[in-house]
Design a protein around this motif. Structure first.
Motif, PDB file in Angstrom:
ATOM      1  N   GLN A 563       0.834  -1.210   0.000  1.00 39.84           N
ATOM      2  CA  GLN A 563       0.000   0.000   0.000  1.00 39.84           C
ATOM      3  C   GLN A 563       0.869   1.260   0.000  1.00 39.84           C
ATOM      4  OE1 GLN A 563      -2.578  -0.396   3.390  1.00 39.84           O
ATOM      5  NE2 GLN A 563      -3.712  -2.119   2.541  1.00 39.84           N
ATOM      6  N   GLU A 564       1.970   1.212   0.774  1.00 36.66           N
ATOM      7  CA  GLU A 564       2.896   2.346   0.808  1.00 36.66           C
ATOM      8  C   GLU A 564       3.495   2.594  -0.573  1.00 36.66           C
ATOM      9  OE1 GLU A 564       5.947   2.133   3.759  1.00 36.66           O
ATOM     10  OE2 GLU A 564       4.576   1.523   5.350  1.00 36.66           O
ATOM     11  N   ILE A 565       3.819   1.487  -1.257  1.00 36.12           N
ATOM     12  CA  ILE A 565       4.417   1.599  -2.585  1.00 36.12           C
ATOM     13  C   ILE A 565       3.455   2.270  -3.560  1.00 36.12           C
ATOM     14  CG2 ILE A 565       5.179   0.261  -4.594  1.00 36.12           C
ATOM     15  CD1 ILE A 565       6.448  -1.716  -2.593  1.00 36.12           C
ATOM     16  N   GLU A 566       2.184   1.874  -3.510  1.00 37.29           N
ATOM     17  CA  GLU A 566       1.191   2.482  -4.391  1.00 37.29           C
ATOM     18  C   GLU A 566       1.028   3.964  -4.093  1.00 37.29           C
ATOM     19  OE1 GLU A 566      -0.272   1.158  -7.062  1.00 37.29           O
ATOM     20  OE2 GLU A 566       1.084  -0.516  -6.641  1.00 37.29           O
ATOM     21  N   GLU A 567       1.028   4.293  -2.803  1.00 37.84           N
ATOM     22  CA  GLU A 567       0.907   5.698  -2.410  1.00 37.84           C
ATOM     23  C   GLU A 567       2.146   6.478  -2.847  1.00 37.84           C
ATOM     24  OE1 GLU A 567      -0.362   9.296  -0.778  1.00 37.84           O
ATOM     25  OE2 GLU A 567      -1.432   7.501  -1.425  1.00 37.84           O
ATOM     26  N   PHE A 568       3.305   5.834  -2.726  1.00 37.89           N
ATOM     27  CA  PHE A 568       4.552   6.475  -3.133  1.00 37.89           C
ATOM     28  C   PHE A 568       4.550   6.747  -4.641  1.00 37.89           C
ATOM     29  CE2 PHE A 568       8.964   6.180  -4.661  1.00 37.89           C
ATOM     30  CZ  PHE A 568       9.516   7.230  -3.950  1.00 37.89           C
ATOM     31  N   LYS A 569       4.056   5.776  -5.425  1.00 37.73           N
ATOM     32  CA  LYS A 569       3.965   5.956  -6.874  1.00 37.73           C
ATOM     33  C   LYS A 569       3.068   7.142  -7.212  1.00 37.73           C
ATOM     34  CE  LYS A 569       4.630   1.140  -8.363  1.00 37.73           C
ATOM     35  NZ  LYS A 569       3.950  -0.048  -8.944  1.00 37.73           N
ATOM     36  N   ARG A 570       1.932   7.220  -6.501  1.00 33.05           N
ATOM     37  CA  ARG A 570       0.994   8.309  -6.755  1.00 33.05           C
ATOM     38  C   ARG A 570       1.635   9.662  -6.455  1.00 33.05           C
ATOM     39  NH1 ARG A 570      -1.918  11.828  -4.384  1.00 33.05           N
ATOM     40  NH2 ARG A 570      -1.235  11.182  -2.316  1.00 33.05           N
ATOM     41  N   ARG A 571       2.307   9.739  -5.314  1.00 32.59           N
ATOM     42  CA  ARG A 571       2.939  10.999  -4.925  1.00 32.59           C
ATOM     43  C   ARG A 571       4.081  11.375  -5.878  1.00 32.59           C
ATOM     44  NH1 ARG A 571       3.419   9.049   0.280  1.00 32.59           N
ATOM     45  NH2 ARG A 571       5.664   9.330   0.105  1.00 32.59           N
ATOM     46  N   THR A 572       4.812  10.364  -6.327  1.00 32.46           N
ATOM     47  CA  THR A 572       5.926  10.614  -7.248  1.00 32.46           C
ATOM     48  C   THR A 572       5.415  11.175  -8.571  1.00 32.46           C
ATOM     49  OG1 THR A 572       7.253   8.843  -6.253  1.00 32.46           O
ATOM     50  CG2 THR A 572       7.855   9.560  -8.480  1.00 32.46           C
ATOM     51  N   THR A 573       4.348  10.559  -9.097  1.00 37.16           N
ATOM     52  CA  THR A 573       3.744  11.030 -10.349  1.00 37.16           C
ATOM     53  C   THR A 573       3.226  12.458 -10.184  1.00 37.16           C
ATOM     54  OG1 THR A 573       3.091   8.777 -10.930  1.00 37.16           O
ATOM     55  CG2 THR A 573       1.980  10.566 -12.085  1.00 37.16           C
ATOM     56  N   GLU A 574       2.585  12.701  -9.046  1.00 42.34           N
ATOM     57  CA  GLU A 574       2.039  14.032  -8.765  1.00 42.34           C
ATOM     58  C   GLU A 574       3.162  15.061  -8.648  1.00 42.34           C
ATOM     59  OE1 GLU A 574      -0.306  16.187  -5.101  1.00 42.34           O
ATOM     60  OE2 GLU A 574      -0.848  14.120  -5.563  1.00 42.34           O
ATOM     61  N   ALA A 575       4.254  14.666  -7.958  1.00 40.94           N
ATOM     62  CA  ALA A 575       5.386  15.583  -7.778  1.00 40.94           C
ATOM     63  C   ALA A 575       6.035  15.918  -9.118  1.00 40.94           C
ATOM     64  CB  ALA A 575       6.417  14.956  -6.841  1.00 40.94           C
ATOM     65  N   GLU A 576       6.155  14.910  -9.992  1.00 41.53           N
ATOM     66  CA  GLU A 576       6.761  15.142 -11.311  1.00 41.53           C
ATOM     67  C   GLU A 576       5.875  16.059 -12.145  1.00 41.53           C
ATOM     68  OE1 GLU A 576       8.460  12.490 -15.021  1.00 41.53           O
ATOM     69  OE2 GLU A 576       8.588  11.719 -12.976  1.00 41.53           O
ATOM     70  N   SER A 577       4.566  15.850 -12.040  1.00 43.78           N
ATOM     71  CA  SER A 577       3.635  16.693 -12.776  1.00 43.78           C
ATOM     72  C   SER A 577       3.696  18.134 -12.271  1.00 43.78           C
ATOM     73  CB  SER A 577       2.211  16.142 -12.626  1.00 43.78           C
ATOM     74  OG  SER A 577       1.276  16.985 -13.240  1.00 43.78           O
ATOM     75  N   ASN A 578       3.769  18.279 -10.944  1.00 41.20           N
ATOM     76  CA  ASN A 578       3.865  19.619 -10.352  1.00 41.20           C
ATOM     77  C   ASN A 578       5.155  20.312 -10.772  1.00 41.20           C
ATOM     78  OD1 ASN A 578       1.417  19.304  -9.061  1.00 41.20           O
ATOM     79  ND2 ASN A 578       2.313  18.651  -7.121  1.00 41.20           N
ATOM     80  N   LYS A 579       6.231  19.519 -10.817  1.00 44.73           N
ATOM     81  CA  LYS A 579       7.528  20.081 -11.198  1.00 44.73           C
ATOM     82  C   LYS A 579       7.486  20.565 -12.644  1.00 44.73           C
ATOM     83  CE  LYS A 579      11.875  20.433  -9.619  1.00 44.73           C
ATOM     84  NZ  LYS A 579      12.224  21.061  -8.345  1.00 44.73           N
ATOM     85  N   ALA A 580       6.898  19.752 -13.518  1.00 41.30           N
ATOM     86  CA  ALA A 580       6.797  20.141 -14.923  1.00 41.30           C
ATOM     87  C   ALA A 580       5.972  21.411 -15.079  1.00 41.30           C
ATOM     88  CB  ALA A 580       6.186  19.003 -15.728  1.00 41.30           C
ATOM     89  N   ARG A 581       4.865  21.480 -14.326  1.00 40.22           N
ATOM     90  CA  ARG A 581       4.016  22.671 -14.380  1.00 40.22           C
ATOM     91  C   ARG A 581       4.760  23.893 -13.829  1.00 40.22           C
ATOM     92  NH1 ARG A 581       0.011  20.524 -12.320  1.00 40.22           N
ATOM     93  NH2 ARG A 581       0.278  21.108 -10.150  1.00 40.22           N
ATOM     94  N   GLU A 582       5.504  23.666 -12.769  1.00 35.81           N
ATOM     95  CA  GLU A 582       6.278  24.739 -12.160  1.00 35.81           C
ATOM     96  C   GLU A 582       7.309  25.285 -13.141  1.00 35.81           C
ATOM     97  OE1 GLU A 582       9.797  24.310  -9.120  1.00 35.81           O
ATOM     98  OE2 GLU A 582       7.925  24.202  -8.004  1.00 35.81           O
TER      99      GLU A 582
END
Length: 626
Positions: A563-582
């Motif tokens: 479950q932690e791994i799935e949450e980590f994947k979600r956060r990583t994808t979100e962080a990368e998307s935020n970084k690209a937008r930034e």
């Protein structure tokens, strides 16, 4: 450094403090650093290993009594033996568990600093890796409380955040005498370590207490290595180990020590901060100061806050460094003034690109692009100043040329040579000759047309024309009109030259901005790459941990980790998307700011165009010069 120096000590009030002399040494190291720190109980031989890593027999103090010899953290910076243009920083820490210490959290603080500052952490112990040895490493269980990843409590317990920046881990077992066998089978040293860190099934209090430090070691240090060292020499020689000849030291001990050093040299990575930022000696000094000051204030060191503080220091320094590159280059060019505008603009573009490169190399997390904007504004301001200095030098040269060429004519004017019949035509002929010679000598000067215009305004031909009895009144009137037309033509030439120079400056800034944007894009792509690599390392660590738990039958823990791994994947994808937008926003904002600068320059061009055909009021007349 020929010898180690004290890096972090304790002041009279019992608080940790960074030594200024050590910071001054680190300030000079602009290379990436591999930082190897050794921790462990006092009087276990830590300093000997660090001396060997430095390629020396002596250096860090070796104690020969039951007292701890090393106090605080000592530092030794040497050239890395296998990595070019890299510095190896060795940190020898105060022995843990010294009974003379009064501050109960002192050992924990020393251990935390070793973790925060190092890229490889060596834990030194004696005997065997039994439960007591693991329990002696109690400090690892406190890391999540002593070190914060973020300023808020969000994700504070997520081990994946820690493994992104925690060092690799080496367990060095000294005076090891056992056979490396488990259940009658030969095992490697690494397998021996993993066996000692194996979890017990069950949920009883004793099992939880047994598993907790082992779980922490596995989570926080997914990269682990073990070395077992036999006794180095006889008991009576142990107190003088640092001064013994190699013949007096066990060959097996020397072999293991050599293997240990080679592993550290080849496998220890350059120290990086969160988000993959490479640490230099200078940055290491700033980090140490930030962490120690935080600990001394009673708070827990926070990686996010340290990175923010580091970004501010480094970005301000990056602006100054870029500016220095630009200014030193332009100062050299200044010695050749006056130059054609194209030569000054070409060098400006080249140096502006070099300045941006210097900035990009040092800058870190310029999240809104404000530091790059600051560099751009300062360079543009300097460029304007150098253009002005070039114009002043050009004006001086043009005036000197005109003064030299017109001297004979001016002398004739003073003597009244032209005040006679036919004098006006003689005057115009002399003035025309001056103009031709001037245009030949000053044709590439940026102020050539303007200086000539000013000169023509100062030459008054009215008295000469009036006194010339050879000319009829009608002829005089025609010649007056020609004078006005000639002066107007020269005014237009001067304005056209100003307009051309402004257009050239505009084009130079446009090209410079394109180059800055290209370098900014490269920098952002590199930061995104480092962020992805960091996330991949953390993910691989979790996947290995999950596989290990499943293999050893800890299904419930493995499911939780899934479950932690799935949450980590979600956060990583979100962080990368935020970084690209930034990044997209930074580029957009930067473009908008640059467009405003270009709009001002365009407005100046338009005003030049409007004024081009308007002669200045009160212009004096003169003869046509061709």
């Amino acid at each position: 450094m020929d010898t180690p120096v004290c890096f972090i000590d304790t002041d009279s009030a019992g608080k940790l403090c960074v030594q200024q002399s050590a910071l001054e040494i680190l300030e000079q190291i602009q290379q990436p650093v591999v930082v190897v720190a050794v921790v462990g109980l006092y009087r276990t031989g830590k300093s000997y290993l660090m001396n060997r890593l430095a390629g020396k027999q002596t250096g860090f103090a070796l104690g020969s009594t039951i007292e701890s010899k090393t106090k605080g953290i000592w530092m030794w910076c040497v050239s890395h033996p296998t990595k070019a243009e890299t510095t190896l920083v060795l940190l020898d820490t105060e022995g843990l568990g010294d009974v003379d210490k009064g501050e109960p959290k002192h050992d924990t603080n020393i251990f935390s600093l070793a973790v925060l500052l190092s890229s490889t952490l060596v834990y030194n112990s004696r005997g065997t890796i039994d439960n007591k040895a693991v329990m002696d490493l109690q400090y690892v269980t406190e890391l999540s409380e002593c070190i914060k990843v973020k300023s808020s409590d969000e994700d504070a317990e997520d081990s994946s955040e820690f493994v992104k920046f925690f060092p690799s881990f080496i367990w060095a077992v000294r005076d090891f005498t056992l056979e490396l066998k488990i259940n009658g089978k030969d095992v490697t040293k690494d397998e021996y370590l993993e066996f000692a860190l194996k979890l017990k099934p069950g949920t009883s209090r004793s099992v939880v207490e047994y598993n907790f430090p082992r779980e922490c070691i596995q989570k926080f240090f997914p990269s682990r290595k073990c070395f077992t060292f036999p006794f180095p020499t006889t008991q009576e020689n142990m107190c003088s180990l640092g001064s013994l000849d190699s013949a007096e030291i066990s060959s097996e001990f020397l072999k293991v020590t050599d293997n240990f050093c080679q592993f550290v040299f080849h496998d220890s990575c350059v120290k990086r901060l969160k988000d993959g930022y490479t640490v230099t000696g200078r940055v290491l000094g700033h980090l140490a100061k930030t962490y120690v000051d935080t600990i001394s204030s009673g708070a827990a060191p926070c990686l996010e806050n340290a990175v923010i503080a580091m970004a501010m220091i480094e970005n301000e320094a990056a602006v100054n460094e870029g500016l220095q590159v630009y200014q030193s280059g332009m100062e050299k060019l200044k010695g050749s003034f006056p130059l054609e505008l194209k030569d000054v603009s070409s060098e400006h573009q080249h140096l502006s690109s070099m300045a941006t490169q210097a900035f990009m190399k040092r800058s870190f997390r310029d999240t809104d692009g404000k530091f790059l904007k600051s560099l751009e504004e300062k360079i543009i301001k300097l460029f304007d100043e150098y253009l002005c200095q070039n114009k002043q030098a050009s004006k001086k040269r043009c005036e000197e040329i005109l003064s030299s060429l017109s001297a004979p004519m001016m002398e004739k004017l003073e003597q009244g040579f032209y005040v006679k019949p036919g004098g006006y035509d003689l005057f115009c002929k002399d003035l025309e000759d001056i103009g031709k010679k001037y245009n030949s000598q000053a044709n590439k000067e940026v102020k050539a047309e303007e200086v000539l215009e000013e000169f023509l305004k100062t030459v008054d031909s009215k008295a000469i024309l009036k006194a010339d009895k050879k000319l009829t009144e009608k002829e005089k009137k025609i010649k007056k009109e020609k004078e006005k037309a000639a002066l107007l033509e020269q005014e237009i030439k001067a304005k056209e030259e100003k307009q051309r120079q402004l257009e050239e400056k505009f084009e130079a800034e446009r090209r410079s901005n394109e180059e800055r944007m290209r370098q900014m894009k490269e920098k952002m792509d590199e930061e995104m790459k480092l962020q992805r690599e960091e996330a991949e390392r953390a993910m691989n660590s979790k996947l290995r941990e999950q596989a290990d738990l499943q293999e050893k039958g800890f299904k419930e823990k493995a499911d939780r980790l899934s479950q932690e791994i799935e949450e980590f994947k979600r956060r990583t994808t979100e962080a990368e998307s935020n970084k690209a937008r930034e990044f997209a926003e930074i580029i957009e904002n930067y473009n908008q700011r640059h467009e405003k600068v270009m709009d001002v320059m365009m407005q100046q061009l338009r005003e030049q165009m409007k004024a081009k055909l308007k002669p200045e009021a009160g212009s004096s007349s003169s003869c046509r010069i061709m």
